[in-house]
Design an enzyme around this catalytic site. Structure first.
Site, short mmCIF file in Angstrom:
data_model
loop_
_atom_site.label_atom_id
_atom_site.label_comp_id
_atom_site.label_asym_id
_atom_site.label_seq_id
_atom_site.Cartn_x
_atom_site.Cartn_y
_atom_site.Cartn_z
N THR A 18 81.51 2.07 -29.50
CA THR A 18 80.29 2.47 -28.78
C THR A 18 79.81 3.87 -29.18
OG1 THR A 18 81.56 3.37 -26.93
CG2 THR A 18 80.86 1.07 -26.76
N THR B 214 86.71 0.33 -29.64
CA THR B 214 87.57 0.07 -28.47
C THR B 214 87.81 -1.41 -28.21
OG1 THR B 214 86.86 2.10 -27.38
CG2 THR B 214 87.68 0.35 -25.95
N1 ASP Z 1 85.81 5.79 -29.99
C1 ASP Z 1 85.40 4.41 -29.81
C2 ASP Z 1 84.50 4.02 -30.96
O1 ASP Z 1 83.36 4.36 -30.95
C3 ASP Z 1 84.72 4.25 -28.49
C4 ASP Z 1 84.31 2.84 -28.13
O2 ASP Z 1 84.36 1.91 -28.92
O3 ASP Z 1 83.92 2.65 -26.96
O4 ASP Z 1 84.95 3.42 -31.91
#
Ligand code: ASP
Length: 330
Positions: free
Chosen positions: A84, A11
């Site tokens: 995340t 993200t």
């Molecule tokens: N879907 C994203 C990832 O894990 C979520 C994030 O980065 O917060 O790449």
């Protein structure tokens, strides 16, 4: 001091598309602005992996790609920008592979893209860089919200909160503030030696993760482990208890162990210490040859199994390593 930032996807560097968020933000320009006029200006370099991913697409091959990048770009400390969703798995995987390496790695990401109003991206990146350049961080840690956490002790606890990660069984390594407060938490440091001299690269392995629910039958369990995986993690209840009265249930696990498949009993509790034998419902699992995950997170347990399988270890050897720490994950 030279700090290498490696963007792997996630993200933090994503932008909107008709199909949802995808990588594509101007991370380089954003980082330049963020660091302008700070002590870190001119100290930090950014590189982006060739294949930027949503971390939900990560496999052990992506863990290895990050390890290769860490070895390729020489620096005094590293910050890995990561999605995340599976950041805790990657943090654990990196920790096992980097025992004995002196340069600290701090992994971070954000709940909102860097360009979104009110984004946590700037705060998290500044925090991770502060930790990386502090001279106090060791091994692989994870910075998120206001906390620096032992990487292989973490779990994602919120899909939206700015305090999105926690290390439920150990205190944070540090809490950001004015000044930062550092705790004395055990982490593998410069002096640590890896028990795996010529580490083999991470490869995908067939590890089944099974969540127990009240009413699960031996037939369902049996179906979930067919064909036979290379290793099994059972997320049991409480301190590692299972429905021992269910006809044939424990036998399914015993058969796996006899066939040389390590069966690791973890807990569904976020904060847990597995003690097989505290109850009769767990004692039967120990008697069947299953091994407890102690206080390891699911992420640390899974990455550890993949690490050990990648080293060519099997059955009993793997079960023994479940009780021994590689990188303070236990
Ligand atoms: N879907 C994203 C990832 O894990 C979520 C994030 O980065 O917060 O790449």
């Amino acid at each position: 001091m030279r700090i290498q930032v490696i963007y792997t996807g996630g993200t933090i560097g994503m932008v909107s598309s008709p199909n949802g968020l995808v990588p594509g933000a101007d991370l380089e320009g954003w980082l330049k602005n963020l660091l302008a006029g700070t002590d870190l200006e001119g100290v930090v370099r950014l590189t982006e992996l060739d294949k930027l991913i949503d971390s939900s697409n990560a496999t052990p091959d992506d863990w290895e790609a990050i390890l290769t990048a860490l070895d390729t770009y020489r620096a005094d400390a590293y910050v890995v920008l990561h999605g995340t969703d599976t950041m805790s798995y990657t943090a654990a995987a990196l920790s096992y592979a980097r025992v004995g390496k002196s340069e600290p790695v701090v992994i971070t990401g954000s709940q909102l893209p860097l360009g979104a109003p009110g984004s946590d991206a700037g705060k998290n990146v500044m925090g991770a860089l502060t930790a990386a350049s502090s001279g106090k961080a060791q091994g692989v840690s994870l910075y998120f919200g206001d906390h620096l956490l032992a990487g292989n002790r973490t779990t994602k606890i919120s899909s939206w909160g700015f305090e999105g990660f926690s290390s439920p069984t150990v205190p944070p390594l540090a809490i950001a503030g004015g000044p930062w407060h550092w705790n004395k938490t055990e982490m593998p440091g410069r002096e640590a030696k890896s028990p795996f001299k010529n580490r083999a690269a991470y490869k995908r392995h067939d590890v089944a993760v099974i969540d127990l629910v009240p009413g699960i039958t031996a037939e369902r369990l049996s179906a979930l482990v067919t064909p036979r995986p290379e290793a099994v993690i059972v997320r049991a209840f409480g301190v590692g208890n299972a429905p021992s009265d269910e006809p044939g249930f424990v036998e399914v696990l015993g058969e796996l162990v006899r066939a040389g498949v390590p069966v690791v009993i973890a807990s569904q509790c976020v904060q847990a210490e597995v003690v097989l034998g505290a109850y009769e419902t767990g004692d039967v699992l120990a008697a069947a040859g299953c091994v407890g995950a102690a206080d390891m997170t699911l992420e640390a347990t899974y990455a550890k199994l993949v690490f050990l399988l990648s080293q060519g270890l099997t059955g009993r050897q793997i079960a023994e390593w479940m009780r021994k720490p590689i990188a303070s994950e236990l």
